[in-house]
Motif scaffolding. Structure first.
Motif, PDB file in Angstrom:
ATOM      1  N   UNK A 158       0.837  -1.192   0.000  1.00  0.00           N
ATOM      2  CA  UNK A 158       0.000   0.000   0.000  1.00  0.00           C
ATOM      3  C   UNK A 158       0.880   1.252   0.000  1.00  0.00           C
ATOM      4  N   UNK A 161       2.416   1.571  -3.434  1.00  0.00           N
ATOM      5  CA  UNK A 161       1.446   1.992  -4.457  1.00  0.00           C
ATOM      6  C   UNK A 161       1.150   3.476  -4.346  1.00  0.00           C
ATOM      7  N   UNK A 162       1.154   3.990  -3.102  1.00  0.00           N
ATOM      8  CA  UNK A 162       0.790   5.384  -2.922  1.00  0.00           C
ATOM      9  C   UNK A 162       2.021   6.272  -2.810  1.00  0.00           C
TER      10      UNK A 162
ATOM     11  N   UNK B  78      -5.216   5.330  -5.185  1.00  0.00           N
ATOM     12  CA  UNK B  78      -5.804   4.891  -3.924  1.00  0.00           C
ATOM     13  C   UNK B  78      -5.935   3.380  -3.987  1.00  0.00           C
ATOM     14  N   UNK B  79      -5.343   2.678  -3.023  1.00  0.00           N
ATOM     15  CA  UNK B  79      -5.207   1.226  -3.140  1.00  0.00           C
ATOM     16  C   UNK B  79      -5.847   0.536  -1.942  1.00  0.00           C
ATOM     17  N   UNK B 141     -10.358   5.124   3.259  1.00  0.00           N
ATOM     18  CA  UNK B 141      -8.981   5.592   3.251  1.00  0.00           C
ATOM     19  C   UNK B 141      -8.477   5.809   1.825  1.00  0.00           C
ATOM     20  N   UNK B 142      -8.894   4.905   0.933  1.00  0.00           N
ATOM     21  CA  UNK B 142      -8.447   5.033  -0.457  1.00  0.00           C
ATOM     22  C   UNK B 142      -9.124   6.216  -1.150  1.00  0.00           C
ATOM     23  N   UNK B 145      -8.186  10.148  -0.525  1.00  0.00           N
ATOM     24  CA  UNK B 145      -7.018  10.703  -1.229  1.00  0.00           C
ATOM     25  C   UNK B 145      -7.411  11.366  -2.545  1.00  0.00           C
TER      26      UNK B 145
END
Lengths: 272, 292
Positions: A158, A161-162, B78-79, B141-142, B145
């Motif tokens: 995560x 990725x961000x 966003x993951x 949370x994703x 963003x």
């Protein structure tokens, strides 16, 4: 104030505990306790090399601990053995190599016990300068890396990725740990350094509601343990390093007692 | 079907013949995929077919061992990863989770939690959430963003059926409102949304692709999942041929609005299988399977 060996010991110990608090939080969040031990055990090899090539002990310990973390990162990439097994190999072989090298250097008398268990009562003004200088570097590094480290602790992919580069922050974190071990060796000794990271952080967990709060509480718990341990050792004539660890342990056990917020209570509150 | 606006047709992610190998075995190979703004791309396939690997390739967590993957510069992602467990030693509230990878204004956090339906859990510790609540928190949370590309790896695991439908509606709404692209991974066939623009059916390679309808009728897909799977998809498509609007009226696929559903409308709990068989057997798709 710095003229008194006991005051110097307290100043040095508190300075160290403030640094090991936040670092120790990451060590337990990321389950790196064994890694900390491995680095600490390799410190003796650093001491031996420093004596052999006649350079500063802290520098020797830092270099060897840094090399051990690089070795671990490289070995992990090969995926031949689990991290656990790799750490076992690195940890004890570095300690054994250090002991063998020390035995060979018959021309130098090394106080082995001093390195294994520390001698906080012998810290000099220069040591204090190293502890506070190095400690400031470590705290600044942790503050700078806080977000990527925390994100990578939750999930490395995560963070990647961000756009937070978890690999880089992990490596810098290892170097910061090496630095702390180098400056902490004299205080509690190679065998007990990790305890000063883990026990105060574990103590703080019970009361913390945010990661940041836990880091601050760990520092406070560590500093308290240092002061209590040093006064205890003065009173009872016990070895100072182990006394500090015992004081930290007592604090931790106190937090296990059933007062205030019980485990699971938060979940019950939420369910209502 | 929602079509991306022609003005922003440049792909934000381009994969050309991309593949990943581990220990001498190809996890996926020969993936060609463009993702454009406002587009929902769904990856389906059996376990181990390389869905997550493909998504990780697209967002740069994995680097391709062959082929190319290009992302437009400063792409904000966003993951929601498939597996995420947070050690109980880490004190982390839902609120704090929201700002994990970057600072966010308070209002945005509140808004995102409201969007996924868990504003009351802002102060709860993440370890105390149920599976479904945690999944919603991760989704919030994703989206907080404001990503250009939202990547959701099986986002509805542990969410009950009603919540599942709500979350898929939310994904569609986010796409409508923000114009972000969505890369969705699912092994549940019946949740391949009506809103999906492109379905990629994977099995170590791109097995077939196209709109949900064309994929469901392609021979490769039927071979991989069996005819029952096609039923499931057809039933889902049918299930969504009308929409219940907030005022209680019903909008049908042909655009008409009535006060109630038609008697023949497919509510899944009634005559779903009957309707589904009828649809699956209907040779209405002239496009055929648009496989690569």
């Amino acid at each position: 104030m710095l003229d008194d060996f006991f005051s110097r010991a307290i100043i040095a110990g508190v300075g160290l505990a403030v640094v090991t608090g936040p670092l120790g939080c990451f060590v337990i969040w990321r389950r790196m306790a064994y890694f900390g031990d491995t680095m600490a055990h390799s410190a003796l090899l650093g001491v031996a090399l420093a004596f052999l090539f006649e350079f500063n002990l802290m520098v020797g310990v830092f270099i060897v601990a840094g090399l051990v973390s690089i070795a671990l990162l490289l070995l992990e990439r090969r995926r031949a053995l689990s991290t656990d097994a790799l750490l076992g190999i690195l940890s004890h072989s570095a300690l054994a190599l250090g002991l063998v090298m020390v035995a060979f250097m018959t021309w130098i008398r090394i106080d082995l016990m001093g390195f294994l268990f520390g001698d906080i009562l012998a810290v000099s003004r220069l040591d204090i300068a190293f502890i506070y200088g190095g400690g400031a570097i470590v705290l600044a590094g942790i503050a700078w890396l806080w977000r990527p480290l925390l994100a990578a602790t939750v999930n490395a992919e995560l963070a990647e990725a961000e756009g937070l580069h978890p690999e880089r922050s992990r490596f810098v974190f290892m170097l910061l740990m090496a630095l702390v071990i180098a400056i902490a060796m004299k205080i509690v000794g190679i065998l007990l350094i990790t305890s000063l990271m883990i026990i105060p952080a574990a103590t703080a967990r019970r009361f913390a509601v945010t990661p940041e709060g836990m880091a601050v509480m760990a520092s406070v718990a560590g500093a308290t343990a240092v002061v209590a341990g040093l006064f205890g050792s003065l009173e009872l004539d016990t070895p100072s390093g182990p006394s500090i660890v015992v004081a930290a342990l007592v604090l931790f056990v106190l937090t296990l007692l059933p007062f205030g917020r019980r485990d699971g209570q938060a979940a019950e509150e939420r369910g209502q | 079907m929602h079509k991306p606006l022609s003005g922003r047709d440049r792909p934000i992610v381009t994969m050309a013949g991309a593949g990943v190998a581990r220990n001498g075995r190809w996890l996926v190979r020969g993936i060609d995929l463009d993702i454009r703004r406002g587009e929902i791309v769904t990856l389906i396939g059996p376990n181990g077919s390389g869905k997550s690997t493909t998504a990780k390739l697209a967002i740069g967590v994995l680097r391709p061992d062959e082929g190319d993957v290009e992302r437009s510069s400063s792409l904000r992602i966003g993951y929601v990863p498939q597996k995420l467990s947070i050690d109980w030693t880490l004190p982390l509230s839902v609120e704090r989770l929201m700002t994990l990878t970057g600072p966010q204004p308070r209002e945005a956090v509140v808004e995102a939690l409201e969007a996924v339906g868990i504003p009351h859990l802002a102060r709860a510790e993440v370890q105390h959430l149920s599976g479904g609540e945690f999944q919603r928190a991760l989704m919030a949370r994703a989206i907080v963003r404001k990503p250009d590309l939202l990547v959701l790896d099986e986002p509805v695991q542990g969410v009950d059926f009603g919540g599942e439908v709500a979350l898929y509606e939310l994904i569609g709404r986010i796409r409508e409102e923000t114009g972000c692209a969505v890369l969705l991974i699912s092994h549940d066939l019946h949740v391949v949304m009506a809103g999906t623009d492109t379905v990629l059916c994977l099995n170590g390679h791109v097995c077939c692709r196209g709109t949900p309808q064309t994929v469901a009728q392609s021979p490769e897909y039927l071979q991989l999942f069996g005819a029952r799977a096609a039923d499931a998809l057809a039933f889902y498509r049918h299930h969504h041929d009308h929409t219940h609007m907030p005022d209680g009226r019903v909008r049908h696929a042909d655009g008409t609005v009535t006060d109630h559903c038609h008697s023949g409308d497919g509510h899944h709990h009634d005559h779903a299988s009957h309707m589904a068989h009828g649809e699956a057997g209907d040779p209405q798709s002239p496009e055929g399977g648009g496989h690569a």
